[in-house]
Design a protein around this motif. Structure first.
Motif, mmCIF file in Angstrom:
data_model
loop_
_atom_site.group_PDB
_atom_site.id
_atom_site.type_symbol
_atom_site.label_atom_id
_atom_site.label_comp_id
_atom_site.label_asym_id
_atom_site.label_seq_id
_atom_site.Cartn_x
_atom_site.Cartn_y
_atom_site.Cartn_z
ATOM 1 N N SER A 1 -120.866 1.922 -77.381
ATOM 2 C CA SER A 1 -121.918 1.214 -76.666
ATOM 3 C C SER A 1 -123.211 1.339 -77.435
ATOM 4 N N ASP B 1 -124.014 -4.115 -75.187
ATOM 5 C CA ASP B 1 -122.858 -3.237 -75.161
ATOM 6 C C ASP B 1 -121.860 -3.739 -76.201
ATOM 7 N N LYS C 1 -128.369 -5.502 -70.749
ATOM 8 C CA LYS C 1 -127.959 -4.320 -71.501
ATOM 9 C C LYS C 1 -126.963 -4.753 -72.571
ATOM 10 N N ARG D 1 -118.712 -2.833 -76.448
ATOM 11 C CA ARG D 1 -117.312 -2.701 -76.050
ATOM 12 C C ARG D 1 -116.551 -4.011 -76.196
#
Length: 205
Positions: free
Chosen positions: A26, A5, A3, A7
């Motif tokens: 995100s 992301d 995944k 962040r």
């Protein structure tokens, strides 16, 4: 499938001392396809960008649009057009898509220095595993990608292979595939230092 992301990207930067785009907190869920819709409208070929980054040490940031983010590697010596030359490519944090046209000065802190868009264009995924075509997302997860670049300075296929050199899974190798885009004599990273977007060099930023 990993995944993506943003962040980590945001955590490493302070908007008060950099003009870098911050992106969303995100990224979207992986689609399994390298091409995207949404911000860029109808489905299009995914983009690549190579940014010349004069930070503590000069390096080239090699970025591929996969699953709604720019998957990124830092290449200290930049890409070579010689198929016999292997370049270390260190996987870094995913970047937002709007980073693809970023040029500017990054203030004190992470990545401090100047950035220009050294080359950009679109790419086609040409990854195969055991003779079968696989998505760019799957190739990334499996540690082997082949991408056919359509840029202004670079063209043809390049292979990225995870090596885990020195026990670090972030260490990959970037190698030019021996095709019509190969050139054992031309050295664009040392002779073509201007931005393909603005015509500026890092010293002009």
């Amino acid at each position: 499938m990993a995944k993506h992301d943003l962040r980590e990207y945001r955590d490493k930067r302070r908007s008060s001392n950099t003009s870098e785009p911050m992106g969303d907190a995100s990224a979207s869920e992986p689609s399994g396809d390298a091409s995207t819709t949404g911000k860029r409208g109808k489905a299009e070929e995914p983009v690549f960008v190579i940014q010349r980054h004069e930070a503590t040490n000069l390096h080239f940031d090699f970025r591929l649009e996969i699953d709604g983010v720019l998957v990124s590697w830092a290449v200290p010596k930049g890409p070579s057009l010689d198929p016999s030359t292997k370049r270390l490519a260190h996987r870094t944090e995913d970047h937002p898509l709007d980073y693809a046209d970023f040029e500017g000065r990054i203030g004190e802190g992470y990545g401090a220095g100047t950035v220009i868009v050294w080359d950009t264009g679109t790419f086609a995924n040409a990854t195969e595993i055991d003779g079968d075509s696989v998505s760019a997302s799957q190739g990334l997860d499996d540690g082997h990608l082949v991408v056919d670049l359509h840029g202004e300075k670079l063209s043809g296929a390049f292979a990225l292979t995870q090596t885990k050199l020195n026990g670090d899974p972030a260490n990959w190798l970037l190698v030019k595939v021996d095709d019509s885009g190969a050139d054992r004599r031309r050295k664009p990273t040392s002779t073509q230092n201007e931005s393909v977007l603005s015509g500026r060099g890092n010293d002009d930023i």
